[in-house]
Design a protein around this motif. Structure first.
Motif: not given
Lengths: 260, 235
Positions: B115-131
């Motif tokens: 829905y928000v145009n992010l790939s499923k690889e983001y699921l396991n990303k730590d939130v501190t790594e996001l822009s």
């Protein structure tokens, strides 16, 4: 044989006080008055408690122990309360918390035959438990206020997703408990390595064998460890609720003050 | 039964004074105006993050305070101005809401990020790594995870750059069209109001100055206040 410190050498303690006093004077720390006052006050307090204890030890345990415990718990409650004055029902919460903890620990000590029901054993041991629980509760209250302030956005986000206050406070309460318990855990880890614990030192100086002293120290250290954890949890679980109203809305400290 | 989704009647809360209006189902309502107009205060009343000091709010023809609060907040989802993500991974954040109601299924994550145009690889990303932009999109997906009927957005793009604003607006447009959620958006940006709203409310100093079709408000404003606001925002 009972060992004693001669009174004249006690007066020479003034030399020890002169060291911080000189430092404060030289560096103009503005602490001169505080140093003198705290030394005089501390000395007076200790002698006073010495006189009271001598008197209490002569009373029937069933009278003397509850009397002294009540005084200790009341003073500890007044002291810990300062850290959370803004919060409602803080006095009664700390008071009931400390009473509960004291009753639990006393029941275990007596039930497991660790100490006997005499003022000489119950009062100093309880004093340490109550004192440490008081510090932990104060720490929790202080920390909780700042955590709720810092995590305000996250709590609002959790509430807006349908979390109840208890669910929304989970992270905040966890961080508060962590902060309150870490010094306690560290202390237990280094016990006997960095400094010999006070009680053990006292017993050894009093002529008790180091092994017996260690047994007592172990009882008190583990008791403090568990009661501090318990007091931190009790006060956290009671007090977090006051950061919300009945409509599951987060309040600011000002709003809490107003409502109480 | 009326097709009113929300009806606000003589609401007072802080700066907001005597505000009344209705909102229909599937409406895309934009509340706009200068800062300090009471827009966010008003928005927070819709899912009871705050309650009015006076006045009544109806949701689906029933008084708002007759609903269970957690259920209401699930159904009327709010996206805050700042993302305020919880510590942990993106997935931890997405499942927070559904887990409260025992409704999380692991395959939901990928769809939500879609829905928000992010790939499923983001699921396991730590939130501190996001822009910043990614954080705001995860925050939006986190609210969507509750499957809300109404989406409340409190200046969701105020701290983002042009490129990210465009991405989020695109996500929102797709959402309302595909998922048929109703939208209440608070913004001080006229461009955003124009792009996302079907109806608009112009507020100033806690009062509604104009309320109507967005097109009409922009092309033919009636009040002096709105005319001036539009001029200063060069529409």
């Amino acid at each position: 044989m009972e060992r004693d410190i001669p009174t004249y050498s006690l007066f020479l303690l003034i030399v020890f006080v002169m060291i911080p006093f000189t430092i404060a004077y030289y560096y103009q720390l503005g602490l001169k008055k505080d140093i003198i006052w705290s030394t005089v006050r501390g000395t007076a307090q200790l002698f006073l408690i010495g006189i009271i204890l001598t008197y209490l030890f002569e009373l029937e345990p069933i009278v003397g122990i509850p009397l002294m415990l009540s005084v200790m718990i009341t003073v500890a409650t007044f002291h810990a309360r300062k850290k959370g004055k803004e919060l409602p029902h803080v006095f009664i919460s700390i008071l009931l918390g400390l009473i509960t903890i004291e009753l639990i620990v006393l029941a275990m000590w007596l039930g497991f035959g660790m100490i006997s029901f005499t003022p000489e054993e119950v009062i100093p041991m309880s004093g340490m438990v109550i004192g440490n629980s008081m510090v932990a509760m104060g720490l929790v209250l202080e920390r909780m206020k700042s955590e709720f302030e810092q995590s305000r956005g996250k709590i609002l986000a959790a509430l807006s997703l349908g979390a109840t206050p208890s669910q929304a406070s989970h992270i905040t309460v966890r961080k508060t408990l962590n902060a309150a318990l870490i010094p306690n855990i560290d202390q237990l880890k280094t016990i006997g390595l960095v400094q010999l614990p006070g009680m053990m030192t006292g017993l050894i100086l009093g002529g008790v064998s180091p092994i017996v002293a260690i047994k007592y120290q172990l009882v008190i250290s583990i008791s403090i460890f568990s009661t501090v954890s318990l007091s931190a949890i009790i006060i956290s679980l009671i007090m977090y609720r006051y950061f919300y109203n009945n409509q599951m809305q987060l309040l600011t400290l000002e709003e809490i003050k107003k409502s109480s | 039964m009326s097709n009113h989704l929300f009806e606000l009647s003589q609401i007072n809360k802080r700066v907001v004074s005597n505000v009344s209006f209705t909102m229909k189902e599937k409406e895309r309502l934009v509340i706009f105006g200068p800062s300090g107009a009471g827009k966010s205060t008003l928005l927070h009343l819709f899912n009871r993050m705050e309650d009015p000091d006076a006045g009544v709010i109806y949701y689906k023809d029933k008084e708002l305070n007759t609903y269970s609060i957690p259920t209401l907040r699930k159904e009327v989802g709010l996206v805050l101005q700042e993302p305020h993500l919880f510590p942990g991974t993106v997935e931890d954040n997405l499942k927070f809401g559904p887990s409260l109601f025992d409704e999380w299924s692991p395959n939901q994550g990928e769809k939500l990020l879609g829905y928000v145009n992010l790939s499923k690889e983001y699921l396991n990303k730590d939130v501190t790594e996001l822009s910043g932009g990614q954080r705001q999109r995860v925050s939006l997906a986190r609210t969507l995870a509750n499957n809300p009927e109404v989406l409340l957005l409190d200046e969701p793009t105020s701290s983002l750059d042009e490129q990210n604003i465009e991405l989020i607006e695109h996500d929102l447009q797709r959402l309302v069209e595909e998922e048929h959620v109703s939208l209440v958006l608070v913004t001080h940006s006229m461009q955003q109001a124009k792009r996302l709203g079907t109806t608009g409310i112009y507020m100033e100093e806690g009062k509604i100055k104009e309320h109507g079709q967005m097109e009409k408000l922009l092309s033919d404003p009636e009040t002096e206040e709105l005319k001036q606001f539009l001029q200063s925002n060069s529409i």
